[in-house]
Enzyme design. Structure first.
Site, PDB file in Angstrom:
ATOM      1  N   GLY A  88       0.441  -0.688  -0.061  1.00  0.00           N
ATOM      2  CA  GLY A  88       0.158  -0.003   0.221  1.00  0.00           C
ATOM      3  C   GLY A  88       0.953   0.836   0.231  1.00  0.00           C
ATOM      4  N   ASP A 203     -11.732   4.749  12.658  1.00  0.00           N
ATOM      5  CA  ASP A 203     -11.416   4.543  11.295  1.00  0.00           C
ATOM      6  C   ASP A 203     -12.599   2.834  11.440  1.00  0.00           C
ATOM      7  OD1 ASP A 203     -12.119   4.465   8.814  1.00  0.00           O
ATOM      8  OD2 ASP A 203      -9.631   3.246   8.295  1.00  0.00           O
TER       9      ASP A 203
END
Length: 277
Positions: A88, A203
């Site tokens: 990522g 989150d």
């Protein structure tokens, strides 16, 4: 099939861990953190005008080049990186083995391009610190961390084989309450354990809830990605060591509580709101 499943697990771990700064009045429900990870072999176009601080001539911060594949490296004299499972923006996840006890694990390594940025290193290690503080069966297990030979940092976590709830929902929804309730209660228990330690996830979303099979239960849930968690127990007055400042917004717009979307101080109630959504 097993390799693909492991890759799915690795990409899930990567997907939610890179919070982006967003304007408070953002109207889009899209989540930048769910963009597909970059592929190691994809060519990267280098801009012609680069400033010394890593920004382009217009002031925008440039994405780092893909990290070099360090498969085969031995970390801390005990963890052998077998192969890269995914990459990522902030790091890569490797399939690894403890060379002494032969236990398979997953290791997340921060992109060395970020190793000199103290705030990003701290946020990366925050994920390991927060998850290891909770020590709950429904929270991903973090067992070790350290420095990598490439000048970066890493942490070791249990290898999970399964899929995130976003994939489950896309395939199986609408699901019966008899299936939803046990999964929701597992997430509640994980968040309850986190909140008891003074940790706010910030989150919560389906992508950060990983579904595996354990003890005959095909819907066993592991809560992932505490990369932007707030550890209030270490600094109850939030006077030092904050990873974010007032007005900065981290998280996923679709699941944010109103106060989080406005850049205000959040507590455990924001996680409860996100889980409800």
């Amino acid at each position: 099939a097993e390799v693909e499943t492991q890759r799915s697990a690795a990409l899930t771990v990567l997907r939610g861990s890179e919070p982006a700064r967003a304007p408070a009045a953002a109207s889009s429900a899209s989540d930048a953190s769910t963009l597909p990870p970059s592929k190691p072999n994809m060519p990267v176009e280098t801009p012609r005008l680069l400033e010394p601080d890593g920004h382009d001539s217009q002031g925008f911060e440039l994405p780092p080049a893909p990290a070099r594949d360090i498969a085969g490296t031995l970390l801390l004299d005990r963890y052998r990186l077998i192969k890269k499972l995914g990459e990522g923006g902030m790091g890569a996840v490797y399939l690894a083995e403890h060379v002494t006890i032969k236990k398979i694990c997953a290791i997340k390594v921060l992109n060395p391009e970020y190793a000199h940025k103290a705030d990003l290193v701290e946020r990366f290690l925050q994920e390991a610190r927060a998850a290891s503080m909770i020590a709950h069966e429904n929270v991903v297990e973090i067992t070790d961390f350290g420095a990598a030979p490439n000048g970066s940092v890493f942490f070791v976590m249990e290898m999970l084989v399964g899929e995130d709830l976003a994939d489950t929902i896309r395939r199986d929804a609408p699901m019966p309450w008899s299936r939803i309730a046990p999964m929701a209660l597992q997430i509640c228990r994980a968040l309850g354990a986190a909140h008891a330690k003074g940790i706010v996830h910030r989150d919560m979303k389906p992508e950060n809830c990983f579904r595996i099979e354990r003890s005959g239960n095909p819907d066993f849930i592991k809560v992932l990605d505490f990369g932007i968690a707030k550890v209030t127990s270490e600094d109850p007055n939030e006077t030092a060591g904050r990873l974010t400042s007032t007005g900065m917004i981290f998280g996923t717009p679709t699941y944010m509580s109103p106060e989080q979307a406005q850049g205000q101080r959040v507590d455990h109630r924001s996680d409860i709101y996100a889980l409800g959504v």
